[in-house]
Design an enzyme around this catalytic site. Structure first.
Site, PDB file in Angstrom:
ATOM      1  N   THR D  46       0.818  -1.646  -0.195  1.00 43.63           N
ATOM      2  CA  THR D  46       0.349   0.291  -0.292  1.00 43.63           C
ATOM      3  C   THR D  46       1.232   1.462  -0.024  1.00 43.63           C
ATOM      4  OG1 THR D  46      -1.819   1.840   1.070  1.00 43.63           O
ATOM      5  CG2 THR D  46      -0.435   0.046   2.425  1.00 43.63           C
ATOM      6  N   GLU D  47       0.058   2.542  -0.554  1.00 44.58           N
ATOM      7  CA  GLU D  47       1.275   3.736  -0.695  1.00 44.58           C
ATOM      8  C   GLU D  47       1.999   4.270   0.451  1.00 44.58           C
ATOM      9  OE1 GLU D  47      -1.788   3.277  -2.911  1.00 44.58           O
ATOM     10  OE2 GLU D  47      -2.198   4.500  -3.447  1.00 44.58           O
ATOM     11  N   ASN D  48       0.706   4.087   1.679  1.00 42.07           N
ATOM     12  CA  ASN D  48       1.156   4.693   2.878  1.00 42.07           C
ATOM     13  C   ASN D  48       2.243   4.147   3.106  1.00 42.07           C
ATOM     14  OD1 ASN D  48      -0.874   3.014   2.669  1.00 42.07           O
ATOM     15  ND2 ASN D  48      -2.231   4.038   4.328  1.00 42.07           N
ATOM     16  N   SER D  91       7.983   3.589  -0.121  1.00 46.35           N
ATOM     17  CA  SER D  91       6.964   3.147  -0.832  1.00 46.35           C
ATOM     18  C   SER D  91       6.955   3.542  -2.235  1.00 46.35           C
ATOM     19  CB  SER D  91       6.026   3.593  -0.234  1.00 46.35           C
ATOM     20  OG  SER D  91       5.133   3.088  -0.443  1.00 46.35           O
TER      21      SER D  91
END
Lengths: 256, 222, 256, 222
Positions: D46-48, D91
């Protein structure tokens, strides 16, 4: 889960061919992937591009005591680094004969190299760098004023391979380092297409706290455990440090 | 001949520029000696990724040296509580974002604050660049320590540097064995002179014209 | 050691004046510096530039339950973000009236924002970014081909202030986060001129392992502990999550 | 009218593109549903800032939801051994360095693999950009899931996208309720059709000309 754990250094570098580019760390003894370096030496591939923060002949050590990066010198086509040699040992004089035979040396600064590796990892086409303006580093490069300040266009670095020296890997490839072994290794692993790590210990999944992972598993393709009697093992480094006191040059450089 | 300050005293004076809470990166040579004089509450930073570490390992303590704890020059240091370990991307963001003070050695400094400290010539392989250019460009305060003249007596503070540059217009303070000079927009301001030396005598050993500070005084080591 | 620990949020934001730029995080509830945001609201400074990864009206929550970033909307001159609103809530419609009154909205992508903050921290003058080519993001920007690929010149971001929501700070200012609270906060702290952190806990020096520090102390200027009854305290967030099940919109968005 | 595949089946087919050891970032909508069908040994990103996390928290498990563990869409997930937590710089280096596969939703895909998926118009505030552009440009493999036509029956696979672009020439595979299409240098190759549909019928609902794969077959969900 993919099996990333290799049983030998030779196997881990088996696909490296002539003309490959390799990034690896060397700050004195720390963080050097000595066994991967030795395996590439042994393999004899040539026309390599080597990217490293320091390229220094560690003349203090005896033959076979360490596998220093400079053993790859005869196999290099190009060297990108901020440091060739040590000032008080004649700086880059030791590479002069290779330069005459065609070795290309591209100088950079430590911070610029870090940014260029980051740029490689983030897919950037170039960065306007504040460092090097008015110096030897601007030669042949685009210079440009932005908001009243001058910058030099620097290219990203995206090496084929990164050789990493980490403390622990879990079997998925998550890495942690120890002390300043960390240094440029996380960004090297991110920038390279294939990352090979030599580690003190391979541990089970779950033994590294997810919050403490420094290099996430996706950046690590191959792992080899450093045997006790191999170059750069904790045991061998301890022995080397123990003997440092016997060498007057080392004493004067590191302890005074 | 009149006595000049020795290297320890230059280092001692340079260390006085640091205050409680500052973070400092020390170059090789005289700057390294500053470590002995730095006030409490100043944190050391090393390019290879540590901040707030403890004293360097001394010659008689080699058995305590640990491979994991060395500075960018290869010197071993002692881990202490409150320090932090980080990667080089973070390290150079620290250096380049103006959060640090740096004390560096110098070969030459120009009237406009240009610095030459990595090479006396010989092209790309004549010296090593390392992180000095990053520190010179990025630190919030750049203090240069050097002897005022070459062994032959030629000035090292010049109208224009003759050696290959490290960075342009980067120097804030120059601390020599004869003087403390601040680099300002109007030129080099002579702030302090070594005991027994006059401003004229310092000027005679300096190529560009020095502006005398209103409160010009003797170097103060208190 | 400098005293970085402040006893109130008001005191921590006291020097923020009209026209300041602030970067802060907001990924849903996580990582939001709610009390610093509330203090800036209270202070009433205007013409702010706000940089954030998400600018979303969290309409699910009642008045006084959270201090969401969008409460600052009337105080903004400029907003730099990849996300204004949520698609299924009408995207950016809620800022339209402010745009008409002069609010400037600069769109970017999450990854581009990360790179621009890094560029700010590393002193870069610009970066050639691969993302946004052929899209709305290239409008008004320089486009350039490098090695056969197109890139857009993006500018660094160097905010005056970063508001950080961390888990623990030691008294020197070293920070650790927890889970995805980390996200963009480390790079925000590096890019900003002044960094203010609100934290669950302030601990003694030595209680955070040096290897686990995520944001080194030098990047942190002010620290305020979040009281138990303040916005975003562990207790209040737990209560909010507990009540999420009662809201049909949240159920449909987050749990199906 | 002939039956089209439902969203779950599109997701199931898309999930088949992933193999043991892959790391995948799933977009909102149909891609999210892929999570239920993804083979063991595939890691979610996930990007975060998390990789290799466990299943999403279900509606009846809200009491287990933890504020520290949410994906970029705000959904809560379960921490599991072997996962890693990292900052957004790492990320997006992960996303942009070609280490991930991504499955994204699409509004339109063009003949040359352009993707439009963030807005149907309305200018800068008509949609949200988020990390989709980064994923589309940076992932090593970009798989787009979408319904083959609009509700009104107009093709979404077009000679040229009419909606604002997400990225140019980025799509590798398109998986719809009617077909599996590979984007190649020579054009769109029809690889699979939904059960009961012919290549001609799919072509009739697609604007650009489709090249028929030598081994064109019915969508295979085994």
């Amino acid at each position: 889960m993919k099996n990333k754990v290799f049983s030998s250094f030779d196997e881990a570098v088996a696909d490296i061919s002539d003309g490959a580019s390799i990034v690896t760390e060397c700050w004195g003894l720390t963080g050097m992937s000595q066994n991967l370096i030795a395996a590439v030496k042994e393999k004899g591939v040539k026309d390599l591009t080597l990217i490293t923060h320091n390229f220094i002949p560690l003349v203090f050590f005896g033959e076979g005591e360490i596998a220093n990066l400079t053993i790859l010198l005869p196999q290099l086509k190009k060297l990108i680094t901020p440091v060739v040699g040590l000032q008080y040992l004649g700086a880059g004089a030791f590479v002069q004969e290779y330069v005459e035979k065609g070795l290309e040396v591209e100088l950079t600064s430590h911070g610029t190299l870090a940014s260029r590796l980051y740029a490689g990892a983030a897919g950037l086409g170039g960065i306007y760098n504040p460092v090097g303006v008015g110096t030897i580093l601007e030669e042949g490069k685009e210079k440009r004023e932005i908001d009243g300040k001058e910058f030099i266009l620097e290219k990203p670095i995206r090496p084929d391979y990164a050789f990493i020296r980490a403390h622990k890997a879990d079997k998925m490839g998550n890495l942690i380092y120890r002390g300043v072994y960390r240094a440029d290794q996380p960004v090297m692993a991110m920038a390279a297409r294939t990352t090979i790590a030599e580690v003190d210990e391979v541990v089970e999944i779950g033994e590294i706290d997810p919050e403490h992972v420094v290099t996430p598993s996706v950046f690590v393709d191959r792992i080899v455990k450093v045997p006790d009697d191999a170059f750069g093992s904790t045991k061998r480094i301890k022995e080397i440090i123990g003997k440092m006191g016997e060498n007057e040059l080392i004493r004067s450089l590191l302890f005074r | 001949m009149k006595e000049k300050l020795d290297r320890e005293v230059i280092a001692m004076r340079a260390a006085k520029e640091l205050k409680y809470g500052d973070c400092v990166n020390l170059g090789i040579g005289i700057p390294n000696l500053c470590a002995h004089f730095i006030p409490e509450g100043v944190l050391f930073q090393t390019e290879n990724g540590a901040l707030g570490y403890g004293p360097l390992i001394r010659e008689d303590e080699i058995e305590n040296a640990e491979q994991y704890y060395v500075d960018a020059g290869g010197k071993f240091w002692t881990p202490v509580p409150g320090m932090s370990i980080f990667d080089i991307v973070t390290s150079f963001a620290m250096i380049r974002s103006g959060r640090l003070t740096t004390i560096l050695g110098g070969l030459q400094v120009s009237e406009t604050g240009d610095l030459a400290n990595w090479s006396t010539g010989g092209g790309a392989l004549g010296g090593t660049i390392g992180g000095g250019m990053d520190l010179a460009v990025g630190a919030k305060k750049v203090i240069i320590t050097l002897e005022h003249t070459t062994k032959e007596g030629a000035p090292k503070i010049l109208t224009k540097c003759t050696y290959p540059l490290t960075a342009q217009k980067c120097v804030n303070f120059v601390i020599t064995d004869l003087a403390v000079i601040e680099v300002t927009g109007s030129g080099l301001v002579l702030k302090e002179v070594a005991p027994g030396w006059t401003a004229d005598e310092v000027q005679a050993l300096t190529e560009p014209r020095l502006i005398l500070a209103d409160d010009l005084k003797e170097i103060d080591l208190e």
